[in-house]
Design a protein around this motif. Structure first.
Motif, PDB file in Angstrom:
ATOM      1  N   ILE A 143       0.842  -1.191   0.000  1.00 16.81           N
ATOM      2  CA  ILE A 143       0.000   0.000   0.000  1.00 16.81           C
ATOM      3  C   ILE A 143       0.879   1.244   0.000  1.00 16.81           C
ATOM      4  O   ILE A 143       1.750   1.401   0.851  1.00 16.81           O
ATOM      5  CB  ILE A 143      -0.931   0.013   1.231  1.00 16.81           C
ATOM      6  CG1 ILE A 143      -1.846  -1.221   1.209  1.00 16.81           C
ATOM      7  CG2 ILE A 143      -1.766   1.292   1.253  1.00 16.81           C
ATOM      8  CD1 ILE A 143      -2.773  -1.318   2.413  1.00 16.81           C
ATOM      9  N   TYR A 144       0.651   2.118  -0.981  1.00 17.59           N
ATOM     10  CA  TYR A 144       1.359   3.385  -1.073  1.00 17.59           C
ATOM     11  C   TYR A 144       0.308   4.498  -1.060  1.00 17.59           C
ATOM     12  O   TYR A 144      -0.122   4.974  -2.112  1.00 17.59           O
ATOM     13  CB  TYR A 144       2.187   3.471  -2.355  1.00 17.59           C
ATOM     14  CG  TYR A 144       3.102   2.286  -2.591  1.00 17.59           C
ATOM     15  CD1 TYR A 144       4.406   2.283  -2.102  1.00 17.59           C
ATOM     16  CD2 TYR A 144       2.666   1.180  -3.322  1.00 17.59           C
ATOM     17  CE1 TYR A 144       5.251   1.205  -2.326  1.00 17.59           C
ATOM     18  CE2 TYR A 144       3.504   0.096  -3.543  1.00 17.59           C
ATOM     19  CZ  TYR A 144       4.790   0.108  -3.046  1.00 17.59           C
ATOM     20  OH  TYR A 144       5.621  -0.964  -3.266  1.00 17.59           O
ATOM     21  N   GLY A 145      -0.130   4.859   0.128  1.00 19.51           N
ATOM     22  CA  GLY A 145      -1.182   5.872   0.220  1.00 19.51           C
ATOM     23  C   GLY A 145      -2.491   5.324  -0.320  1.00 19.51           C
ATOM     24  O   GLY A 145      -3.047   4.357   0.205  1.00 19.51           O
ATOM     25  N   GLU A 146      -2.972   5.914  -1.427  1.00 21.67           N
ATOM     26  CA  GLU A 146      -4.215   5.467  -2.045  1.00 21.67           C
ATOM     27  C   GLU A 146      -3.971   4.505  -3.202  1.00 21.67           C
ATOM     28  O   GLU A 146      -4.911   4.093  -3.868  1.00 21.67           O
ATOM     29  CB  GLU A 146      -5.027   6.673  -2.543  1.00 21.67           C
ATOM     30  CG  GLU A 146      -5.501   7.590  -1.413  1.00 21.67           C
ATOM     31  CD  GLU A 146      -6.307   8.761  -1.915  1.00 21.67           C
ATOM     32  OE1 GLU A 146      -6.382   8.929  -3.152  1.00 21.67           O
ATOM     33  OE2 GLU A 146      -6.858   9.509  -1.101  1.00 21.67           O
ATOM     34  N   LYS A 147      -2.715   4.135  -3.434  1.00 22.02           N
ATOM     35  CA  LYS A 147      -2.377   3.206  -4.511  1.00 22.02           C
ATOM     36  C   LYS A 147      -1.908   1.880  -3.914  1.00 22.02           C
ATOM     37  O   LYS A 147      -1.131   1.855  -2.957  1.00 22.02           O
ATOM     38  CB  LYS A 147      -1.302   3.801  -5.427  1.00 22.02           C
ATOM     39  CG  LYS A 147      -1.769   5.063  -6.154  1.00 22.02           C
ATOM     40  CD  LYS A 147      -0.714   5.548  -7.122  1.00 22.02           C
ATOM     41  CE  LYS A 147      -1.156   6.821  -7.831  1.00 22.02           C
ATOM     42  NZ  LYS A 147      -2.344   6.593  -8.671  1.00 22.02           N
ATOM     43  N   ILE A 148      -2.376   0.786  -4.517  1.00 19.06           N
ATOM     44  CA  ILE A 148      -2.061  -0.561  -3.998  1.00 19.06           C
ATOM     45  C   ILE A 148      -1.618  -1.430  -5.165  1.00 19.06           C
ATOM     46  O   ILE A 148      -2.255  -1.437  -6.232  1.00 19.06           O
ATOM     47  CB  ILE A 148      -3.292  -1.184  -3.329  1.00 19.06           C
ATOM     48  CG1 ILE A 148      -3.750  -0.311  -2.147  1.00 19.06           C
ATOM     49  CG2 ILE A 148      -2.999  -2.593  -2.862  1.00 19.06           C
ATOM     50  CD1 ILE A 148      -5.054  -0.746  -1.543  1.00 19.06           C
ATOM     51  N   THR A 149      -0.544  -2.169  -4.976  1.00 19.36           N
ATOM     52  CA  THR A 149      -0.113  -3.144  -5.975  1.00 19.36           C
ATOM     53  C   THR A 149      -0.286  -4.546  -5.388  1.00 19.36           C
ATOM     54  O   THR A 149       0.021  -4.769  -4.204  1.00 19.36           O
ATOM     55  CB  THR A 149       1.351  -2.932  -6.382  1.00 19.36           C
ATOM     56  OG1 THR A 149       2.184  -3.029  -5.218  1.00 19.36           O
ATOM     57  CG2 THR A 149       1.537  -1.577  -7.026  1.00 19.36           C
ATOM     58  N   ILE A 150      -0.776  -5.465  -6.206  1.00 19.81           N
ATOM     59  CA  ILE A 150      -1.007  -6.839  -5.767  1.00 19.81           C
ATOM     60  C   ILE A 150      -0.275  -7.789  -6.710  1.00 19.81           C
ATOM     61  O   ILE A 150      -0.409  -7.688  -7.940  1.00 19.81           O
ATOM     62  CB  ILE A 150      -2.513  -7.163  -5.744  1.00 19.81           C
ATOM     63  CG1 ILE A 150      -3.218  -6.288  -4.700  1.00 19.81           C
ATOM     64  CG2 ILE A 150      -2.746  -8.648  -5.432  1.00 19.81           C
ATOM     65  CD1 ILE A 150      -4.713  -6.525  -4.595  1.00 19.81           C
ATOM     66  N   THR A 151       0.509  -8.693  -6.132  1.00 20.22           N
ATOM     67  CA  THR A 151       1.248  -9.684  -6.909  1.00 20.22           C
ATOM     68  C   THR A 151       0.946 -11.075  -6.369  1.00 20.22           C
ATOM     69  O   THR A 151       0.488 -11.224  -5.235  1.00 20.22           O
ATOM     70  CB  THR A 151       2.762  -9.430  -6.833  1.00 20.22           C
ATOM     71  OG1 THR A 151       3.169  -9.454  -5.444  1.00 20.22           O
ATOM     72  CG2 THR A 151       3.117  -8.078  -7.436  1.00 20.22           C
ATOM     73  N   LYS A 152       1.232 -12.069  -7.167  1.00 18.70           N
ATOM     74  CA  LYS A 152       0.994 -13.454  -6.722  1.00 18.70           C
ATOM     75  C   LYS A 152       2.032 -13.875  -5.702  1.00 18.70           C
ATOM     76  O   LYS A 152       1.732 -14.589  -4.753  1.00 18.70           O
ATOM     77  CB  LYS A 152       1.012 -14.415  -7.918  1.00 18.70           C
ATOM     78  CG  LYS A 152       0.563 -15.822  -7.561  1.00 18.70           C
ATOM     79  CD  LYS A 152       0.477 -16.707  -8.788  1.00 18.70           C
ATOM     80  CE  LYS A 152      -0.110 -18.084  -8.442  1.00 18.70           C
ATOM     81  NZ  LYS A 152       0.627 -18.767  -7.389  1.00 18.70           N
ATOM     82  N   ASN A 153       3.276 -13.481  -5.901  1.00 20.45           N
ATOM     83  CA  ASN A 153       4.349 -13.877  -4.976  1.00 20.45           C
ATOM     84  C   ASN A 153       5.082 -12.633  -4.461  1.00 20.45           C
ATOM     85  O   ASN A 153       5.167 -11.627  -5.135  1.00 20.45           O
ATOM     86  CB  ASN A 153       5.331 -14.810  -5.688  1.00 20.45           C
ATOM     87  CG  ASN A 153       4.655 -16.120  -6.111  1.00 20.45           C
ATOM     88  OD1 ASN A 153       4.002 -16.757  -5.323  1.00 20.45           O
ATOM     89  ND2 ASN A 153       4.819 -16.463  -7.392  1.00 20.45           N
TER      90      ASN A 153
END
Length: 366
Positions: free
Chosen positions: A356-366
């Motif tokens: 989570i970077y403030g209002e931005k979120i990155t999602i990865t499998k690993n």
């Protein structure tokens, strides 16, 4: 009437014509302020607050200017007892106090939960477009008495002749409608994929442009739904029925959905799905309208659908980095959880990592 400079809430409240407009005592004052609102749409929020405060103050016997003077004295007393920024004018504190007073008197003005909700009465207000941001809900009453609750990232456009020649609105997003009965003027809701005609009933409409399907769910009454595709069909919806119009192809639909589609004789299988809920199911357990009661519900939905739900509910932007995530499906319910708690709960269903970077979120499998 003399044109006066109206900036703050008090400027409106101390004006006698505005008081007459709020009290609906003078047709000339009403006409003047309706024109003023049309010419100054950027002041609508202030006008609504002033009108709301007028009704609070008018419930007391004392003249409104005297009540305002008393309120200012109390605000000044607070300023003297605490350390406040020296550049903050008393007018700004008055506006804040007016809003707080409205909140204290009308407890429904703000509803707790991950989404902020407030009520507006648009009677005599010629506002034509009402929008909600991500993470926000709005509830308001239209000029005919119909109560509308807008879900996040939604938009409702009201026809210029609403409650005069017709009762027609256009929805983008999701809305819950409690329609005032008027047999002479049916209520119409237009969306990207279908139109709904109703006289008086309670229903939910969901039509986000980015979703795979749009749908209508009926709680009370009877509505007619007219699809807008090239094979346009009209369907009567009964209470506890949900009608969905898919935007994908057959390959994107599940087996159970295909079976439901095929039961609709003469309607292309890829377009319309009717699902009936139990007649005795309590309203607060119906997933279609859970959002109105402060619950985010996902039922066997893929990660892309979950991403869209989370983005609207929590006002965030989510980037799914790996294609394998598209195969993940989730069933969950959230109410008071924040976005981190929600993602951590979903991790227990399927393995993935997030940042989570403030209002931005990155999602990865690993």
């Amino acid at each position: 009437m003399k044109e006066t400079s109206f900036v703050e809430i008090e400027d409106f409240l101390i004006d006698s014509t505005f008081q007459q407009y709020c009290a609906e005592e003078n047709s000339l004052s009403t006409a003047y302020w309706e024109r003023y609102i049309e010419d100054h749409p950027h002041q609508l929020e202030t006008i609504l607050q002033a009108k709301q405060l007028y009704h609070i103050l008018s419930a007391h016997a004392r003249p409104i200017p005297k009540q305002l003077a008393t309120l200012k004295e109390k605000i000044h007393a607070v300023e003297d007892s605490v350390s406040l920024p020296t550049k903050t004018s008393w007018r700004k504190w008055f506006a804040a106090a007016a809003i707080l007073l409205a909140v204290a008197t009308f407890s429904y003005w703000w509803i707790s939960g991950p989404e902020r909700t407030y009520n507006q009465t648009l009677a005599n207000i010629k506002q034509k477009v009402i929008k909600t941001n991500k993470g926000e809900k709005k509830q308001f009453t239209l000029m005919d008495g119909t109560i509308v609750t807008l879900n996040s990232a939604s938009e409702l456009r009201i026809s210029k002749t609403f409650n005069q020649e017709d009762r027609r609105v256009t929805l983008k997003g999701e809305g819950y409608f409690e329609v005032a009965k008027n047999a002479e003027k049916p209520f119409y809701v237009e969306t990207q994929d279908f139109d709904i005609r109703v006289i008086g009933t309670v229903f939910n409409v969901k039509s986000y442009p980015e979703d795979k399907e749009s749908e209508a769910f009926l709680l009370e009454g009877l509505i007619e739904m007219q699809s807008k595709d090239k094979n346009s069909n009209a369907i009567l919806i009964k209470p506890n029925q949900r009608v969905s119009i898919g935007r994908g192809n057959k390959q994107q639909q599940s087996t159970s959905q295909q079976q439901q589609y095929n039961r609709l004789k003469g309607i292309p299988a890829k377009e319309i799905l009717i699902h009936e809920l139990q007649d005795d199911m309590p309203a607060d357990e119906i997933a279609d309208i859970a959002w109105k009661n402060g619950r985010l519900v996902m039922t066997d939905q893929d990660f892309l659908e979950v991403k869209q739900l989370l983005e609207r509910w929590y006002n965030v932007e989510i980037d799914l980095k790996d294609a394998e995530l598209d195969t993940y499906r989730f069933t969950a319910t959230f109410s008071k959880e924040n976005i981190q708690q929600a993602l951590e709960a979903l991790q227990k269903v399927q393995p993935f990592k997030f940042k989570i970077y403030g209002e931005k979120i990155t999602i990865t499998k690993n």
